[in-house]
Motif scaffolding. Structure first.
Motif, PDB file in Angstrom:
ATOM      1  N   PHE A  14       0.824  -1.205   0.000  1.00  0.00           N
ATOM      2  CA  PHE A  14       0.000   0.000   0.000  1.00  0.00           C
ATOM      3  C   PHE A  14       0.861   1.259   0.000  1.00  0.00           C
ATOM      4  O   PHE A  14       0.501   2.272  -0.612  1.00  0.00           O
ATOM      5  N   TYR A  15       2.017   1.207   0.673  1.00  0.00           N
ATOM      6  CA  TYR A  15       2.905   2.375   0.707  1.00  0.00           C
ATOM      7  C   TYR A  15       3.327   2.772  -0.702  1.00  0.00           C
ATOM      8  O   TYR A  15       3.386   3.967  -1.026  1.00  0.00           O
ATOM      9  N   ARG A  16       3.633   1.810  -1.535  1.00  0.00           N
ATOM     10  CA  ARG A  16       4.069   2.132  -2.894  1.00  0.00           C
ATOM     11  C   ARG A  16       2.947   2.787  -3.690  1.00  0.00           C
ATOM     12  O   ARG A  16       3.176   3.762  -4.417  1.00  0.00           O
ATOM     13  N   MET A  17       1.739   2.254  -3.595  1.00  0.00           N
ATOM     14  CA  MET A  17       0.633   2.848  -4.343  1.00  0.00           C
ATOM     15  C   MET A  17       0.288   4.229  -3.801  1.00  0.00           C
ATOM     16  O   MET A  17      -0.014   5.154  -4.564  1.00  0.00           O
ATOM     17  N   HIS A  18       0.321   4.397  -2.481  1.00  0.00           N
ATOM     18  CA  HIS A  18       0.035   5.721  -1.913  1.00  0.00           C
ATOM     19  C   HIS A  18       1.129   6.712  -2.272  1.00  0.00           C
ATOM     20  O   HIS A  18       0.851   7.908  -2.462  1.00  0.00           O
ATOM     21  N   SER A  19       2.363   6.251  -2.384  1.00  0.00           N
ATOM     22  CA  SER A  19       3.458   7.131  -2.809  1.00  0.00           C
ATOM     23  C   SER A  19       3.245   7.605  -4.239  1.00  0.00           C
ATOM     24  O   SER A  19       3.596   8.747  -4.576  1.00  0.00           O
ATOM     25  N   VAL A  20       2.685   6.747  -5.084  1.00  0.00           N
ATOM     26  CA  VAL A  20       2.401   7.149  -6.464  1.00  0.00           C
ATOM     27  C   VAL A  20       1.424   8.324  -6.478  1.00  0.00           C
ATOM     28  O   VAL A  20       1.626   9.319  -7.189  1.00  0.00           O
ATOM     29  N   ALA A  21       0.347   8.240  -5.687  1.00  0.00           N
ATOM     30  CA  ALA A  21      -0.627   9.330  -5.628  1.00  0.00           C
ATOM     31  C   ALA A  21      -0.004  10.605  -5.062  1.00  0.00           C
ATOM     32  O   ALA A  21      -0.235  11.708  -5.577  1.00  0.00           O
ATOM     33  N   SER A  22       0.811  10.484  -4.020  1.00  0.00           N
ATOM     34  CA  SER A  22       1.444  11.666  -3.423  1.00  0.00           C
ATOM     35  C   SER A  22       2.461  12.293  -4.372  1.00  0.00           C
ATOM     36  O   SER A  22       2.554  13.523  -4.478  1.00  0.00           O
ATOM     37  N   LEU A  23       3.224  11.461  -5.074  1.00  0.00           N
ATOM     38  CA  LEU A  23       4.198  11.995  -6.027  1.00  0.00           C
ATOM     39  C   LEU A  23       3.521  12.711  -7.182  1.00  0.00           C
ATOM     40  O   LEU A  23       4.031  13.710  -7.690  1.00  0.00           O
ATOM     41  N   PHE A  24       2.372  12.208  -7.602  1.00  0.00           N
ATOM     42  CA  PHE A  24       1.649  12.885  -8.669  1.00  0.00           C
ATOM     43  C   PHE A  24       1.176  14.264  -8.218  1.00  0.00           C
ATOM     44  O   PHE A  24       1.226  15.235  -8.976  1.00  0.00           O
ATOM     45  N   GLU A  25       0.742  14.363  -6.969  1.00  0.00           N
ATOM     46  CA  GLU A  25       0.318  15.666  -6.443  1.00  0.00           C
ATOM     47  C   GLU A  25       1.497  16.625  -6.336  1.00  0.00           C
ATOM     48  O   GLU A  25       1.389  17.805  -6.685  1.00  0.00           O
ATOM     49  N   VAL A  26       2.641  16.133  -5.854  1.00  0.00           N
ATOM     50  CA  VAL A  26       3.826  16.984  -5.767  1.00  0.00           C
ATOM     51  C   VAL A  26       4.288  17.407  -7.156  1.00  0.00           C
ATOM     52  O   VAL A  26       4.751  18.534  -7.362  1.00  0.00           O
ATOM     53  N   PHE A  27       4.155  16.504  -8.136  1.00  0.00           N
ATOM     54  CA  PHE A  27       4.530  16.844  -9.509  1.00  0.00           C
ATOM     55  C   PHE A  27       3.676  17.999 -10.035  1.00  0.00           C
ATOM     56  O   PHE A  27       4.184  18.911 -10.693  1.00  0.00           O
ATOM     57  N   LEU A  28       2.386  17.984  -9.735  1.00  0.00           N
ATOM     58  CA  LEU A  28       1.509  19.037 -10.232  1.00  0.00           C
ATOM     59  C   LEU A  28       1.766  20.375  -9.551  1.00  0.00           C
ATOM     60  O   LEU A  28       1.661  21.435 -10.180  1.00  0.00           O
ATOM     61  N   THR A  29       2.082  20.356  -8.269  1.00  0.00           N
ATOM     62  CA  THR A  29       2.278  21.606  -7.534  1.00  0.00           C
ATOM     63  C   THR A  29       3.690  22.168  -7.694  1.00  0.00           C
ATOM     64  O   THR A  29       3.954  23.273  -7.226  1.00  0.00           O
ATOM     65  N   SER A  30       4.595  21.423  -8.305  1.00  0.00           N
ATOM     66  CA  SER A  30       5.987  21.887  -8.453  1.00  0.00           C
ATOM     67  C   SER A  30       6.118  22.779  -9.682  1.00  0.00           C
ATOM     68  O   SER A  30       5.460  22.551 -10.698  1.00  0.00           O
TER      69      SER A  30
END
Length: 599
Positions: free
Chosen positions: A583-599
């Motif tokens: 679950f950590y890996r899948m949740h990291s994917v969602a969090s990284l996508f959010e950081v990618f958009l806000t960067s």
């Protein structure tokens, strides 16, 4: 100053006030005292009214807070009283020695699913009929990529239920009909819940708050019970050790631990020939159902935290993905995913093969360890580069209280503990045994690098989630006015026409290049580095999710930890910790996508 308005006096010349001036001055002092007293009386009365109003407001706020606390307590009690029996039933069905049947757990889940579906339908109807039920929306809750992931996993879970129904129908003549009824009920539940979260994930409910809190906790606990059941069932398929006679040679590798997805007693035979096909199909769809339940649980928790919340109407930032934002990160990430898939498929084919050639299996294990070491090492290097870019980035930290961001950080730290536990158990086992042989050394290296990568990635994601998003600023375009005359110069008609022509050319040029509406898209080096790192880490976490989610079990294929800790202890550690790591890996994917958009 003379105050006598009557006959003339000599106050100004003699310096002493006469009697009329003295009386006039006394009258003015009395008037000032009366005005001051009246102002004090009015201020006192106004203060008393304000105090009464404040008391009434404070009593109302205290009553609202008391009601809110009561609703929270009752909803948490409901959640606990559902999770504990669900955990007991799920763990009981995992062991053959405990007399808890699978149908008992399924009946318990059917009751929960029916109650939850009924509440979600009632909530949707109530919100549609009452305009004041949901006045505020949390723009950060339920982003489009999270709801899109929920829909995708929901569709794959529905396909899994269809395969289960098709497989279980073949056993109706000799087994309980509950095993067919459960996937049917779950099929309806997935449809209702997916629509519910798609429409209402952002709601901040203002009416019937206590009932809504209880309903959301019921939804949360139901999804967690379904998750525990799926994890237990899927883990048993990988870690059921058969009973061997004392004079039988003990098998090694995965053949010792894997028990394929069975159905009931061996005396109950399927009535049609397609059972094995459907069984294998839904067996590989378990990871999507597990992730769906966790996504739904997280969204239910955010809605529960938003009940009664008053959100400021800040405009939500709209982010756009430009192809030029990142190139090296996505390309490198795609190569990592392709290489990881190739080695994973080759590794799985050798592990499930019944061949007893140990050298072939050792080479497959070495290839799997080496590929994971390469992936984790490159991800660690990329994360260090991203952290350095954050040090050079001077964006402010977001200090607003946001349930979604707090939940993201909590889930990242909590879920990463699963992989931390497995890695540290492996490190201890390898160090104590001396890490003899190249497989043990590779295993030790992988565990150490995994700890480093998890720590760096958590630091990078937490920093990125707490940063304010970049704001696009349009540059000010200065256009010279050709009609402003410089002093001392005269403009003839011919010169005026030339100026009009030049002004038209300048305006057309600006419009053609888009300077009047938007500036040319160009990122600073810090933003470019952050987007490249986020894209690469996102794809790296995808391949690290695929391998364990779809059956890679090097923890049991390589028996060093099993021999050191014994099978029972090591199986318990892996079965509890590995689902959190996945679950950590899948949740990291969602969090990284959010950081990618806000960067």
């Amino acid at each position: 100053m003379c105050l006598n308005t009557g006959p003339p006096c000599h106050c100004l010349t003699e310096g002493n006030p006469c009697e009329p001036c003295r009386l006039t001055a006394k009258d003015k002092e009395m008037e000032e005292v009366e005005v001051h007293l009246s102002n004090n009386i009015s201020a006192t009365s106004q203060a008393s009214v304000t105090c009464d109003t404040d008391l009434n407001v404070s009593h109302t706020a205290a009553g609202s807070k008391k009601s809110r606390n009561w609703g929270w307590i009752v909803s948490v009690v409901i959640c606990i009283n559902i999770l504990l029996p669900g955990c007991a039933l799920a763990s009981g069905t995992a062991h053959n020695d405990i007399d808890i049947k699978t149908t008992d757990l399924q009946i318990f889940q059917i009751i929960l699913i029916i109650l939850t579906s009924t509440w979600m339908i009632y909530y949707s109807i109530f919100v549609a009929r009452n305009e004041n039920a949901v006045v505020f929306k949390d723009s950060h809750a339920g982003p489009i990529w999270l709801r899109g992931g929920l829909v995708l996993f929901g569709l794959l879970s529905i396909i899994m239920d269809i395969f289960k129904i098709a497989s279980y129908v073949g056993y109706l003549h000799c087994d309980s009909g509950v095993k067919v009824a459960f996937p049917v009920v779950q099929f309806v539940f997935l449809l209702v819940q997916t629509c519910f979260f798609w429409l209402h994930a952002k709601d901040c409910v203002q009416l019937q708050r206590n009932l809504t809190r209880c309903g959301l906790m019921l939804t949360l606990s139901t999804n967690l019970v379904v998750w525990m059941t799926a994890v237990t069932e899927e883990s048993v398929h990988h870690t059921t050790i058969p009973d061997y006679e004392s004079n039988t040679t003990k098998l090694s590798g995965r053949n010792m631990y894997i028990s394929k997805a069975g159905y009931g007693d061996s005396s109950c035979k399927c009535s049609h020939t397609s059972c094995s096909i459907f069984k294998s199909a839904y067996y590989y769809l378990y990871p999507f159902n597990i992730e769906y339940s966790l996504f739904a649980s997280a969204m239910a928790y955010v809605m529960w935290k938003n009940v009664g919340r008053v959100v400021d109407d800040h405009p939500h930032h709209k982010f756009k993905i430009h192809p030029k934002d990142a190139f090296l990160g996505p390309v490198t990430g795609v190569l990592i995913v392709i290489a990881g898939l190739a080695t994973f498929i080759a590794y799985e084919m050798e592990m499930v093969n019944d061949s007893q050639d140990d050298s072939v299996k050792d080479r497959a294990m070495m290839m799997h360890f080496a590929m994971n070491i390469v992936i984790v090492t490159t991800m660690s290097v990329a994360t260090v580069i991203g952290c350095v870019a954050y040090r050079a980035d001077h964006r402010e930290h977001n200090s607003d209280k946001n349930p979604t961001r707090n939940l993201d950080v909590g889930l990242l730290v909590g879920a990463s503990l699963g992989q931390f536990i497995i890695s540290y158990f492996t490190i201890i086992a390898m160090i104590e045994t001396g890490a003899k042989g190249y497989l043990n050394r590779l295993n030790l290296t992988w565990a150490i690098l995994m700890v480093i990568q998890l720590g760096l990635q958590n630091l990078f994601l937490i920093e990125g989630l707490h940063r304010e998003p970049y704001h696009e600023l349009l540059p000010v375009t200065v256009v010279s006015n050709p009609y402003v005359l410089q002093p001392g110069k005269d403009v003839s008609g011919h010169e005026e026409s030339n100026m009009d022509k030049k002004a038209g050319e300048v305006t057309a040029e600006h419009i053609a290049h888009g300077h009047t509406t938007e500036h040319q898209h160009k990122l600073s080096w810090k933003r470019r580095v952050l987007k490249e790192v986020c894209a690469f880490l996102l794809l790296g976490n995808v391949i690290l999710w695929i391998m364990p989610a779809f059956g890679a079990r090097p923890q049991f294929d390589h028996d060093a930890e099993t021999e050191f800790f014994t099978f029972d202890i090591w199986a318990a550690v892996v079965n509890v910790a590995l689902p959190f790591g996945i679950f950590y890996r899948m949740h990291s994917v969602a969090s990284l996508f959010e950081v990618f958009l806000t960067s």
